[in-house]
Design an enzyme around this catalytic site. Structure first.
Site, PDB file in Angstrom:
ATOM      1  N   TYR A   1      -2.100  -1.314  10.349  1.00 51.31           N
ATOM      2  CA  TYR A   1      -2.043  -1.415   8.883  1.00 51.31           C
ATOM      3  C   TYR A   1      -0.726  -0.861   8.362  1.00 51.31           C
ATOM      4  O   TYR A   1      -0.046  -1.486   7.531  1.00 51.31           O
ATOM      5  CB  TYR A   1      -3.233  -0.642   8.301  1.00 51.31           C
TER       6      TYR A   1
ATOM      7  N   SER B   1       0.872  -1.175   0.000  1.00 53.16           N
ATOM      8  CA  SER B   1       0.000   0.000   0.000  1.00 53.16           C
ATOM      9  C   SER B   1       0.905   1.219   0.000  1.00 53.16           C
ATOM     10  O   SER B   1       2.085   1.119   0.369  1.00 53.16           O
ATOM     11  CB  SER B   1      -0.860   0.003   1.272  1.00 53.16           C
TER      12      SER B   1
HETATM   13  P1  NAD Z   1     -11.375  -6.135  -0.318  1.00 52.26           P
HETATM   14  O1  NAD Z   1     -11.992  -6.050   1.023  1.00 52.26           O
HETATM   15  O2  NAD Z   1     -12.182  -5.806  -1.533  1.00 52.26           O
HETATM   16  O3  NAD Z   1     -10.746  -7.593  -0.554  1.00 52.26           O
HETATM   17  C1  NAD Z   1     -10.043  -8.244   0.431  1.00 52.26           C
HETATM   18  C2  NAD Z   1      -9.960  -9.698   0.063  1.00 52.26           C
HETATM   19  O4  NAD Z   1      -9.242 -10.369   1.110  1.00 52.26           O
HETATM   20  C3  NAD Z   1     -11.318 -10.373  -0.033  1.00 52.26           C
HETATM   21  O5  NAD Z   1     -11.282 -11.357  -1.051  1.00 52.26           O
HETATM   22  C4  NAD Z   1     -11.479 -11.033   1.342  1.00 52.26           C
HETATM   23  O6  NAD Z   1     -12.348 -12.152   1.338  1.00 52.26           O
HETATM   24  C5  NAD Z   1     -10.040 -11.455   1.575  1.00 52.26           C
HETATM   25  N1  NAD Z   1      -9.724 -11.713   2.971  1.00 52.26           N
HETATM   26  C6  NAD Z   1      -9.921 -10.914   4.044  1.00 52.26           C
HETATM   27  N2  NAD Z   1      -9.515 -11.544   5.158  1.00 52.26           N
HETATM   28  C7  NAD Z   1      -9.033 -12.748   4.772  1.00 52.26           C
HETATM   29  C8  NAD Z   1      -8.490 -13.850   5.461  1.00 52.26           C
HETATM   30  N3  NAD Z   1      -8.353 -13.851   6.783  1.00 52.26           N
HETATM   31  N4  NAD Z   1      -8.126 -14.937   4.750  1.00 52.26           N
HETATM   32  C9  NAD Z   1      -8.286 -14.982   3.409  1.00 52.26           C
HETATM   33  N5  NAD Z   1      -8.800 -13.955   2.704  1.00 52.26           N
HETATM   34  C10 NAD Z   1      -9.178 -12.864   3.385  1.00 52.26           C
HETATM   35  O7  NAD Z   1     -10.082  -5.212  -0.220  1.00 52.26           O
HETATM   36  P2  NAD Z   1      -9.087  -4.606  -1.314  1.00 52.26           P
HETATM   37  O8  NAD Z   1      -9.194  -3.149  -1.204  1.00 52.26           O
HETATM   38  O9  NAD Z   1      -9.246  -5.262  -2.634  1.00 52.26           O
HETATM   39  O10 NAD Z   1      -7.703  -5.016  -0.640  1.00 52.26           O
HETATM   40  C11 NAD Z   1      -6.824  -5.958  -1.196  1.00 52.26           C
HETATM   41  C12 NAD Z   1      -5.408  -5.609  -0.740  1.00 52.26           C
HETATM   42  O11 NAD Z   1      -5.055  -4.325  -1.259  1.00 52.26           O
HETATM   43  C13 NAD Z   1      -5.255  -5.526   0.778  1.00 52.26           C
HETATM   44  O12 NAD Z   1      -4.022  -6.088   1.151  1.00 52.26           O
HETATM   45  C14 NAD Z   1      -5.248  -4.027   1.023  1.00 52.26           C
HETATM   46  O13 NAD Z   1      -4.550  -3.692   2.189  1.00 52.26           O
HETATM   47  C15 NAD Z   1      -4.548  -3.532  -0.221  1.00 52.26           C
HETATM   48  N6  NAD Z   1      -4.774  -2.127  -0.519  1.00 52.26           N
HETATM   49  C16 NAD Z   1      -6.036  -1.656  -0.731  1.00 52.26           C
HETATM   50  C17 NAD Z   1      -6.193  -0.305  -1.024  1.00 52.26           C
HETATM   51  C18 NAD Z   1      -7.530   0.300  -1.295  1.00 52.26           C
HETATM   52  O14 NAD Z   1      -7.611   1.530  -1.377  1.00 52.26           O
HETATM   53  N7  NAD Z   1      -8.583  -0.471  -1.442  1.00 52.26           N
HETATM   54  C19 NAD Z   1      -5.093   0.543  -1.070  1.00 52.26           C
HETATM   55  C20 NAD Z   1      -3.834   0.018  -0.832  1.00 52.26           C
HETATM   56  C21 NAD Z   1      -3.688  -1.322  -0.565  1.00 52.26           C
END
Ligand code: NAD
Length: 256
Positions: free
Chosen positions: A151, A138
């Site tokens: 985080y 991130s």
């Molecule tokens: P999201 O909530 O849409 O997806 C998260 C995914 O992780 C889902 O498929 C969920 O089922 C799965 N998950 C959650 N807990 C879990 C567990 N214990 N075991 C297995 N699977 C699990 O979120 P996203 O925004 O797509 O995030 C994905 C990644 O991107 C994360 O690591 C997040 O930190 C990172 N990220 C997101 C953003 C943003 O703005 N959305 C920005 C930077 C980084």
């Protein structure tokens, strides 16, 4: 480009993980999905791209379940050639109010799971002398924001872990890199939009605008499709010597 390869993407039933899984599938990679919630929808979306799709529901906070998932991928597809460590959760609170169990869960899912999947995937990648490990960190792996202690600590840790893995594989055909998105409008971020809207008594659109304006100079969300394209680049031959980078796609957030 990736025909015959298998990509395992953790947390790929939603958001960024699903976007990356689809981008890799468009290049011909078979996909192992993982994550909670509806599986049939995401599975059908990836299968429609003409590749083989597997699913394992391992909880990324549980090392024994991670081991079972890695075994499942090896038994079903032969090997995990591309590992995308993407599963992640968020919790927002000041340090003194941060629930210790949330701290533990965020560290386990956002950081430690990548150690377990990587240590289990590396021997077969080394035997094949080819592999790609992509850690979805991130912009919070590079800079901090208040109220996100667990985080930010986990994502900074993941960037550090990426560099060590890249160094240990530097003379091989395996690369390890991190992707550092800014705001992406997924369920993880929609929760933060909803909280802002509720706290300030404003609408969804206004809350989104304010969230972007606070941090992201482009005033635009990065999309899962854009992040998928970056993952495809990391898997390409052109990226053979891209090792240990933390590549932000953050609308200028970390440039400030
Ligand atoms: P999201 O909530 O849409 O997806 C998260 C995914 O992780 C889902 O498929 C969920 O089922 C799965 N998950 C959650 N807990 C879990 C567990 N214990 N075991 C297995 N699977 C699990 O979120 P996203 O925004 O797509 O995030 C994905 C990644 O991107 C994360 O690591 C997040 O930190 C990172 N990220 C997101 C953003 C943003 O703005 N959305 C920005 C930077 C980084």
């Amino acid at each position: 480009m990736l025909k015959g390869k298998t990509a395992l993407v953790t947390g790929s039933t939603s958001g960024i993980g699903l976007g990356i899984a689809k981008a890799l599938a468009r290049q011909g990679a078979n996909i192992v999905l993982n994550g909670f919630g509806d599986v049939n929808g995401p599975r059908a979306e990836v299968e429609a791209l003409g590749v083989k799709v597997g699913y394992h529901g391992a909880d990324m906070s549980k090392p024994a379940e991670i081991e079972a998932m890695m075994k499942y991928a090896a038994q079903t597809f032969g090997r995990t050639d591309i590992l995308v460590n993407n599963a992640g959760i968020q919790h927002v609170a000041p340090v003194e109010d941060f629930p210790p169990e949330k701290w533990d869960a965020i560290l386990a899912i956002n950081l430690t799971s990548a150690f377990h999947t990587s240590r289990l995937a590396l021997p077969a990648m080394k035997a094949a002398n080819w592999g790609r490990i992509i850690n979805v960190a991130s912009v919070h792996g590079l800079v901090a924001s208040a109220q996100k202690s667990a985080y930010v600590a986990a994502k900074h840790g993941l960037v550090g872990f990426t560099k060590v893995t890249a160094l240990e594989t530097a003379t091989t055909g395996i690369t390890c890199n991190a992707i550092c998105p800014g705001w992406v409008l997924t369920p993880l971020v929609q929760k933060q939009v909803d909280a802002k809207a509720a706290a300030q008594g404003i609408g969804n659109e206004e809350a989104k605008k304010q969230l972007l304006a606070e941090k992201e100079p482009s005033l635009q969300f990065t999309t899962p499709e854009e992040l998928g394209a970056l993952a495809v680049f990391f898997c390409s031959e052109a990226a053979n010597n891209v090792r240990g980078v933390a590549w932000n796609m953050d609308g200028g957030w970390a440039a400030q």
